[in-house]
Design a protein around this motif. Structure first.
Motif, PDB file in Angstrom:
ATOM      1  N   TYR A 239       6.481  41.899 -10.083  1.00 54.86           N
ATOM      2  CA  TYR A 239       7.889  41.578 -10.360  1.00 54.86           C
ATOM      3  C   TYR A 239       8.077  40.144 -10.821  1.00 54.86           C
ATOM      4  O   TYR A 239       9.205  39.674 -10.954  1.00 54.86           O
TER       5      TYR A 239
ATOM      6  N   SER B 139       6.633  43.596   8.789  1.00 53.65           N
ATOM      7  CA  SER B 139       6.056  44.779   8.143  1.00 53.65           C
ATOM      8  C   SER B 139       5.913  45.905   9.151  1.00 53.65           C
ATOM      9  O   SER B 139       5.565  45.674  10.312  1.00 53.65           O
TER      10      SER B 139
ATOM     11  N   MET C  53       7.900  43.819   0.608  1.00 59.84           N
ATOM     12  CA  MET C  53       8.949  44.424  -0.228  1.00 59.84           C
ATOM     13  C   MET C  53       8.994  45.920   0.062  1.00 59.84           C
ATOM     14  O   MET C  53       7.998  46.623  -0.080  1.00 59.84           O
TER      15      MET C  53
ATOM     16  N   SER D  83       4.695  40.170   0.064  1.00 54.59           N
ATOM     17  CA  SER D  83       3.726  41.174  -0.368  1.00 54.59           C
ATOM     18  C   SER D  83       4.464  42.340  -1.013  1.00 54.59           C
ATOM     19  O   SER D  83       5.465  42.820  -0.472  1.00 54.59           O
TER      20      SER D  83
ATOM     21  N   SER E 225       1.360  41.375   4.306  1.00 55.02           N
ATOM     22  CA  SER E 225       2.176  40.198   4.675  1.00 55.02           C
ATOM     23  C   SER E 225       1.804  39.689   6.070  1.00 55.02           C
ATOM     24  O   SER E 225       1.849  38.482   6.324  1.00 55.02           O
TER      25      SER E 225
ATOM     26  N   GLY F 163       4.124  46.511  -6.487  1.00 60.83           N
ATOM     27  CA  GLY F 163       4.149  46.330  -7.937  1.00 60.83           C
ATOM     28  C   GLY F 163       4.203  44.860  -8.315  1.00 60.83           C
ATOM     29  O   GLY F 163       4.010  43.986  -7.477  1.00 60.83           O
TER      30      GLY F 163
HETATM   31  C1  LIG Z   1       8.685  52.085   2.756  1.00 65.88           C
HETATM   32  C2  LIG Z   1       7.998  51.351   1.647  1.00 65.88           C
HETATM   33  C3  LIG Z   1       8.705  51.018   0.519  1.00 65.88           C
HETATM   34  C4  LIG Z   1       8.077  50.336  -0.522  1.00 65.88           C
HETATM   35  N1  LIG Z   1       8.801  49.976  -1.607  1.00 65.88           N
HETATM   36  C5  LIG Z   1       8.212  49.278  -2.595  1.00 65.88           C
HETATM   37  C6  LIG Z   1       8.949  48.867  -3.734  1.00 65.88           C
HETATM   38  O1  LIG Z   1      10.141  49.092  -3.880  1.00 65.88           O
HETATM   39  N2  LIG Z   1       8.306  48.172  -4.690  1.00 65.88           N
HETATM   40  C7  LIG Z   1       6.985  47.867  -4.586  1.00 65.88           C
HETATM   41  O2  LIG Z   1       6.452  47.226  -5.473  1.00 65.88           O
HETATM   42  N3  LIG Z   1       6.266  48.229  -3.520  1.00 65.88           N
HETATM   43  C8  LIG Z   1       6.848  48.915  -2.516  1.00 65.88           C
HETATM   44  N4  LIG Z   1       6.122  49.275  -1.425  1.00 65.88           N
HETATM   45  C9  LIG Z   1       4.753  48.785  -1.300  1.00 65.88           C
HETATM   46  C10 LIG Z   1       4.770  47.514  -0.465  1.00 65.88           C
HETATM   47  O3  LIG Z   1       5.546  46.500  -1.084  1.00 65.88           O
HETATM   48  C11 LIG Z   1       3.352  47.016  -0.250  1.00 65.88           C
HETATM   49  O4  LIG Z   1       2.651  47.996   0.496  1.00 65.88           O
HETATM   50  C12 LIG Z   1       3.327  45.691   0.490  1.00 65.88           C
HETATM   51  O5  LIG Z   1       1.991  45.374   0.803  1.00 65.88           O
HETATM   52  C13 LIG Z   1       4.162  45.757   1.744  1.00 65.88           C
HETATM   53  O6  LIG Z   1       3.894  44.658   2.595  1.00 65.88           O
HETATM   54  P1  LIG Z   1       3.110  44.944   3.942  1.00 65.88           P
HETATM   55  O7  LIG Z   1       1.756  45.422   3.512  1.00 65.88           O
HETATM   56  O8  LIG Z   1       3.074  43.658   4.643  1.00 65.88           O
HETATM   57  O9  LIG Z   1       3.887  45.988   4.697  1.00 65.88           O
HETATM   58  C14 LIG Z   1       6.726  49.968  -0.399  1.00 65.88           C
HETATM   59  C15 LIG Z   1       6.016  50.325   0.748  1.00 65.88           C
HETATM   60  C16 LIG Z   1       6.647  50.995   1.769  1.00 65.88           C
HETATM   61  C17 LIG Z   1       5.870  51.326   3.021  1.00 65.88           C
END
Ligand SMILES: Cc1cc2nc3c(=O)[nH]c(=O)nc-3n(C[C@H](O)[C@H](O)[C@H](O)COP(=O)(O)O)c2cc1C
Length: 205
Positions: free
Chosen positions: A144, A9, A95, A139, A17, A142
């Protein structure tokens, strides 16, 4: 017993995550305190994308590669051996744009090596990696899961299952927090659901 812990991440301390992958490792350590853990942070130390020079150097009869390419080849070998040497691999997989992060993809690109992790035979592709447990901390902002309206956009867990299945990993578990961007309550509930799943994970054996 060796465990490889990988995070990918880019959200640092705000990452879900990362929190979950750390909790998975802590849970596995509880009952197996002498487990050897190797940690790789793909955001802090990104794996370079595959380059043309890297691939050209692998071709039969290719001239000796430059020092930079030699270094890159050595890194690829290190990443592959680290993966192959682990009994358990825990992967923090956010994601981003409906699939995995580019940081994670660059690492996976170093694992799918014909002749090492898979081969093509008269029966088609055959995975060569067995006896490994892969646990994914998934993580996403949305929702899915099967039946959700956005399920068709799910190229994240499905991709990871495909890619590790392709190289012969059959033991793949997913701990999921989804809908974390819906709002603070949904985020807390999603993390709690994932933590309940972590509590149920089998011990490292
Ligand atoms: C660059 C970016 C792209 C993202 N794209 C999506 C997406 O396509 N679909 C979705 O449901 N969430 C999306 N998100 C939200 C992330 O999936 C969510 O913040 C998740 O917690 C990410 O994991 P992390 O917190 O470990 O980084 C996105 C977030 C970022 C920063």
């Amino acid at each position: 017993m060796t465990l490889l812990h990988v995070d990918s991440s880019i959200l640092g301390p705000y990452s879900v995550s990362r929190q979950l992958s750390a909790e998975i490792v802590a849970k596995l350590r509880q009952n197996t305190p002498d487990i050897e853990v190797h940690y790789r942070d793909l955001a802090d130390e990104p794996v370079p994308p595959l380059s043309g020079a890297y691939l050209a150097a692998q071709q039969p009869g290719a001239p000796p590669p430059s020092a930079d390419v030699q270094q890159d080849i050595a890194l690829g070998g290190e990443l592959l051996n680290e993966f192959l040497g682990a009994d358990i691999v825990v992967i923090g997989a956010p994601m981003y744009n409906f699939t995995i992060s580019s940081q994670l993809k660059a690492w996976i690109d170093r694992l799918l090596i014909a002749g090492k992790t898979f081969r093509y035979s008269e029966n088609g592709a055959e995975g060569l990696v067995g006896g490994k447990r892969v646990i994914i901390a998934s993580s996403r902002g949305g929702i899915y899961s099967e039946g959700a309206p956005a399920a068709i956009f799910e190229h994240h867990e499905k991709y990871l299952r495909s890619v590790f299945g392709f190289i012969g990993v059959t033991d793949i578990e997913i701990v999921r927090a989804e809908g974390v961007a819906v709002g603070p309550e949904q985020r807390a509930a999603a993390v709690k659901t994932a933590q309940d799943e972590i509590a149920k994970l089998a011990n490292a054996a």
